[in-house]
Design an enzyme around this catalytic site. Structure first.
Site, PDB file in Angstrom:
ATOM      1  N   HIS A  72       8.296 -16.859 -15.825  1.00  0.00           N
ATOM      2  CA  HIS A  72       7.150 -16.998 -16.727  1.00  0.00           C
ATOM      3  C   HIS A  72       7.408 -16.213 -18.010  1.00  0.00           C
ATOM      4  CE1 HIS A  72       3.586 -18.494 -14.110  1.00  0.00           C
ATOM      5  NE2 HIS A  72       4.719 -19.114 -13.784  1.00  0.00           N
ATOM      6  N   TYR A 201      -5.878 -14.236 -16.712  1.00  0.00           N
ATOM      7  CA  TYR A 201      -6.717 -13.084 -16.359  1.00  0.00           C
ATOM      8  C   TYR A 201      -8.041 -13.264 -17.101  1.00  0.00           C
ATOM      9  CZ  TYR A 201      -2.506 -10.644 -14.649  1.00  0.00           C
ATOM     10  OH  TYR A 201      -1.364 -10.277 -13.964  1.00  0.00           O
ATOM     11  N   PRO A 293      -4.131  -4.042  -8.313  1.00  0.00           N
ATOM     12  CA  PRO A 293      -3.153  -5.119  -8.549  1.00  0.00           C
ATOM     13  C   PRO A 293      -3.276  -5.794  -9.917  1.00  0.00           C
ATOM     14  CG  PRO A 293      -4.774  -5.775  -6.911  1.00  0.00           C
ATOM     15  CD  PRO A 293      -5.013  -4.333  -7.200  1.00  0.00           C
ATOM     16  N   LYS A 297       1.769  -4.265 -10.541  1.00  0.00           N
ATOM     17  CA  LYS A 297       2.744  -3.167 -10.547  1.00  0.00           C
ATOM     18  C   LYS A 297       3.110  -2.625  -9.163  1.00  0.00           C
ATOM     19  CE  LYS A 297       3.503  -3.399 -14.714  1.00  0.00           C
ATOM     20  NZ  LYS A 297       4.609  -4.344 -14.789  1.00  0.00           N
ATOM     21  N   TYR A 385       3.730  -4.972 -19.106  1.00  0.00           N
ATOM     22  CA  TYR A 385       3.587  -6.032 -18.097  1.00  0.00           C
ATOM     23  C   TYR A 385       4.963  -6.476 -17.576  1.00  0.00           C
ATOM     24  CZ  TYR A 385       1.499 -10.037 -15.701  1.00  0.00           C
ATOM     25  OH  TYR A 385       1.077 -10.922 -14.743  1.00  0.00           O
TER      26      TYR A 385
HETATM   27  P1  FAS Z   1       4.141  -1.828   2.612  1.00  0.00           P
HETATM   28  O1  FAS Z   1       2.768  -1.352   2.948  1.00  0.00           O
HETATM   29  O2  FAS Z   1       4.347  -3.224   2.130  1.00  0.00           O
HETATM   30  O3  FAS Z   1       5.075  -1.690   3.919  1.00  0.00           O
HETATM   31  C1  FAS Z   1       4.974  -0.550   4.728  1.00  0.00           C
HETATM   32  C2  FAS Z   1       5.533  -0.895   6.095  1.00  0.00           C
HETATM   33  O4  FAS Z   1       5.514   0.299   6.878  1.00  0.00           O
HETATM   34  C3  FAS Z   1       4.686  -1.931   6.820  1.00  0.00           C
HETATM   35  O5  FAS Z   1       5.492  -2.972   7.307  1.00  0.00           O
HETATM   36  C4  FAS Z   1       4.044  -1.138   7.970  1.00  0.00           C
HETATM   37  O6  FAS Z   1       3.930  -1.910   9.168  1.00  0.00           O
HETATM   38  C5  FAS Z   1       5.026   0.004   8.169  1.00  0.00           C
HETATM   39  N1  FAS Z   1       4.386   1.208   8.712  1.00  0.00           N
HETATM   40  C6  FAS Z   1       3.194   1.753   8.351  1.00  0.00           C
HETATM   41  N2  FAS Z   1       2.949   2.853   9.083  1.00  0.00           N
HETATM   42  C7  FAS Z   1       4.012   3.001   9.939  1.00  0.00           C
HETATM   43  C8  FAS Z   1       4.328   3.936  10.957  1.00  0.00           C
HETATM   44  N3  FAS Z   1       3.512   4.964  11.235  1.00  0.00           N
HETATM   45  N4  FAS Z   1       5.492   3.771  11.643  1.00  0.00           N
HETATM   46  C9  FAS Z   1       6.326   2.749  11.333  1.00  0.00           C
HETATM   47  N5  FAS Z   1       6.084   1.827  10.384  1.00  0.00           N
HETATM   48  C10 FAS Z   1       4.927   1.962   9.696  1.00  0.00           C
HETATM   49  N6  FAS Z   1       1.006  -5.478  -5.498  1.00  0.00           N
HETATM   50  C11 FAS Z   1       1.180  -6.277  -6.570  1.00  0.00           C
HETATM   51  O7  FAS Z   1       2.094  -6.028  -7.370  1.00  0.00           O
HETATM   52  N7  FAS Z   1       0.347  -7.361  -6.772  1.00  0.00           N
HETATM   53  C12 FAS Z   1      -0.651  -7.679  -5.879  1.00  0.00           C
HETATM   54  O8  FAS Z   1      -1.373  -8.649  -6.063  1.00  0.00           O
HETATM   55  C13 FAS Z   1      -0.847  -6.878  -4.741  1.00  0.00           C
HETATM   56  N8  FAS Z   1      -1.833  -7.176  -3.815  1.00  0.00           N
HETATM   57  C14 FAS Z   1      -1.982  -6.346  -2.721  1.00  0.00           C
HETATM   58  C15 FAS Z   1      -2.968  -6.614  -1.744  1.00  0.00           C
HETATM   59  C16 FAS Z   1      -3.140  -5.766  -0.635  1.00  0.00           C
HETATM   60  C17 FAS Z   1      -4.213  -6.074   0.399  1.00  0.00           C
HETATM   61  C18 FAS Z   1      -2.330  -4.623  -0.495  1.00  0.00           C
HETATM   62  C19 FAS Z   1      -2.516  -3.677   0.672  1.00  0.00           C
HETATM   63  C20 FAS Z   1      -1.358  -4.356  -1.451  1.00  0.00           C
HETATM   64  C21 FAS Z   1      -1.164  -5.220  -2.557  1.00  0.00           C
HETATM   65  N9  FAS Z   1      -0.184  -4.981  -3.518  1.00  0.00           N
HETATM   66  C22 FAS Z   1       0.010  -5.775  -4.603  1.00  0.00           C
HETATM   67  C23 FAS Z   1       0.679  -3.868  -3.396  1.00  0.00           C
HETATM   68  C24 FAS Z   1       1.780  -4.224  -2.407  1.00  0.00           C
HETATM   69  O9  FAS Z   1       2.466  -5.349  -2.850  1.00  0.00           O
HETATM   70  C25 FAS Z   1       2.626  -3.000  -2.252  1.00  0.00           C
HETATM   71  O10 FAS Z   1       2.943  -2.414  -3.505  1.00  0.00           O
HETATM   72  C26 FAS Z   1       3.894  -3.260  -1.494  1.00  0.00           C
HETATM   73  O11 FAS Z   1       3.581  -3.849  -0.262  1.00  0.00           O
HETATM   74  C27 FAS Z   1       4.614  -1.927  -1.340  1.00  0.00           C
HETATM   75  O12 FAS Z   1       5.619  -2.108  -0.425  1.00  0.00           O
HETATM   76  P2  FAS Z   1       5.993  -0.924   0.607  1.00  0.00           P
HETATM   77  O13 FAS Z   1       6.071   0.358  -0.130  1.00  0.00           O
HETATM   78  O14 FAS Z   1       7.179  -1.431   1.349  1.00  0.00           O
HETATM   79  O15 FAS Z   1       4.733  -0.779   1.573  1.00  0.00           O
HETATM   80  C1  PHB Z   2      -0.628 -12.653  -7.351  1.00  0.00           C
HETATM   81  O1  PHB Z   2      -0.125 -13.754  -7.648  1.00  0.00           O
HETATM   82  O2  PHB Z   2      -0.897 -12.321  -6.179  1.00  0.00           O
HETATM   83  C2  PHB Z   2      -0.927 -11.672  -8.460  1.00  0.00           C
HETATM   84  C3  PHB Z   2      -0.419 -11.920  -9.727  1.00  0.00           C
HETATM   85  C4  PHB Z   2      -0.684 -11.010 -10.752  1.00  0.00           C
HETATM   86  C5  PHB Z   2      -1.459  -9.898 -10.485  1.00  0.00           C
HETATM   87  C6  PHB Z   2      -1.948  -9.648  -9.198  1.00  0.00           C
HETATM   88  C7  PHB Z   2      -1.677 -10.546  -8.182  1.00  0.00           C
HETATM   89  O3  PHB Z   2      -1.729  -9.021 -11.496  1.00  0.00           O
END
Ligand code: FAS
Ligand code: PHB
Length: 390
Positions: A72, A201, A293, A297, A385
């Site tokens: 994009h 957005y 989100p 980032k 961004y």
């Molecule tokens: P993660 O949380 O992805 O992974 C952590 C891992 O550790 C998991 O698999 C878990 O099972 C494991 N774990 C946890 N506790 C443990 C323990 N005690 N023992 C062993 N394993 C354990 N980011 C964006 O950029 N855009 C978005 O739109 C966006 N939407 C999101 C929506 C939600 C609901 C959430 C929660 C996050 C969102 N994020 C978004 C942020 C997300 O993408 C995170 O930045 C990303 O998953 C980070 O990756 P990890 O650091 O690997 O953590």
């Molecule tokens: C998504 O596609 O999930 C998304 C994209 C941009 C954002 C947040 C979420 O800023």
């Protein structure tokens, strides 16, 4: 058992770090408390910075991302019934972002790890961290009723916001900063063509909305919602009707709706833990920081943490230098805080806050007006961004 690095968490942070370390000939074991299917069932991020794309390539896991991801070059801000395009490519001298779901990125990294035959233990419960303040760290975990121990040189806490790693650090040794926002995001996935070929957005008096996608046939939409909202109160029809209300008329009319197959509500918070290193334990990704989100980032910050830690560990094992790991926390936090600022700023600018007064509303409108009429202001938005340099 002994290994060089124990990685706790098989999300994007842990898997990407594991792949890069393996490429450098550094052995790592990944532990996760759940199974692969559960991890792949979580719907999260959708936008990758160039740096994240580059790290996927470096991890030899980028093939499908380039084949199926959507490059994009811009996105739109919608307010007062109109669109205002932010031309990322023009404003940043040629940079853009890649739209590719975190689920697929995680799937690719898992597949690559299996290809190299590296050890990952899923369904590892009661993971505990020991001795990382000294020179003999080790991790214990339980699986099928047996307690296992893995001795190592370093522990990478890649276990997310609710993980065991950050919580294992004594309170007096860690400082946290937090801001909780008074709303959440109600998100859906539906196999319908996106309303636009780029992200939109939208700032609307009824609340924020985001139009995103996972492919040219799969859309990802979000609506700002109150924190007491319940998924069961949101039928697909209600979601589509509300989304139409928050978009400019030409998008509302063009919106293709259909049955959703995923619906979730995520709370929004900004959170940072300092420092990100405790002896031979390093916190990575969501284990150390959370951003709303809005600025896309979260996943990308996890990637830059991995970049800094991978560089430091490679320097340690190959050059017998601790300079990189000693600098990890400072280097990572410098980029983290700039992304935390940007995510807070974009969230504040695009959402309607329950306690917003008339003055604050005018400031928000002035911010949007300045952004869409000043190249300097739009450039600042664009360079954040697409991702600030590592
Ligand atoms: P993660 O949380 O992805 O992974 C952590 C891992 O550790 C998991 O698999 C878990 O099972 C494991 N774990 C946890 N506790 C443990 C323990 N005690 N023992 C062993 N394993 C354990 N980011 C964006 O950029 N855009 C978005 O739109 C966006 N939407 C999101 C929506 C939600 C609901 C959430 C929660 C996050 C969102 N994020 C978004 C942020 C997300 O993408 C995170 O930045 C990303 O998953 C980070 O990756 P990890 O650091 O690997 O953590
Ligand atoms: C998504 O596609 O999930 C998304 C994209 C941009 C954002 C947040 C979420 O800023």
């Amino acid at each position: 058992m002994r290994t060089q690095v124990v990685i706790i968490g098989s999300g994007p942070s842990g898997l990407l770090l594991g792949q890069l370390l393996a490429k450098a000939g550094i052995e790592a074991v990944i532990l996760d408390r759940v199974g692969k299917d559960y991890i792949l069932g979580r719907v999260r991020a959708g936008v990758l910075e160039q740096g994240t794309v580059g790290l996927m390539d470096e991890a030899r896991a980028g093939k499908r991302m380039h084949a199926e991801g959507l490059p994009h070059e811009g996105f739109s801000l919608a307010f007062d019934g109109r669109d205002h395009r932010i031309d990322l490519k023009d404003l940043t001298g040629g940079k853009g972002v890649m739209v590719y779901g975190q689920t697929e990125l995680t799937r690719d990294l898992m597949a690559q790890r299996e290809t190299i035959g590296a050890m990952t233990v899923y369904d590892a419960s009661n993971v505990r961290l020991h001795g990382y303040e000294g020179r003999s760290p080790y991790v214990t975990y339980e699986r099928e009723g047996i307690t296992h121990r893995i001795d190592c040189d370093f522990i990478a806490g890649c276990d997310g916001f609710h993980g065991a790693s950050r919580k294992s650090v004594p309170e007096k040794a860690i400082r946290t900063f937090e801001k909780v926002y008074p709303f959440g995001w109600l998100g859906i996935l539906a196999d319908v063509p996106p309303v636009s070929h780029e992200l939109i957005y939208a700032n609307h008096p009824r609340g924020f909305a985001l139009c995103s996608m996972r492919s040219e046939t799969r859309s990802r939409y979000y609506l700002q919602c109150t924190l007491d909202e319940k998924i069961e109160d949101w039928s697909d029809d209600r979601f589509w009707d509300e989304l139409r209300r928050r978009l400019p008329a030409h998008h509302a009319e063009a919106l293709v709706t259909g049955a959703s197959f995923e619906k979730s509500i995520a709370p929004l918070r900004s959170f940072v833990a300092e420092p990100m290193r405790f002896g031979n334990l390093f916190l990575v990704g969501d284990a150390a920081h959370i951003v709303p989100p809005t600025g896309a980032k979260g996943l990308n910050l996890a990637a830059s943490d991995v970049h800094y830690l991978y560089a430091g560990l490679t320097e340690y094992y190959q050059d017998h230098s601790t300079a990189g790991i000693d600098a990890y926390s400072t280097r990572a936090l410098s980029r983290v805080w700039k992304a935390v600022r940007f995510s807070w700023w974009m969230t504040t600018m695009m959402h309607r806050f329950p306690d917003t007064g008339a003055f604050d509303q005018k400031i928000q409108e002035a911010e949007l007006d300045y952004l869409t009429h000043s190249r300097a202001a739009a450039t600042a938005l664009a360079e954040n961004y697409v991702g600030l340099p590592y």
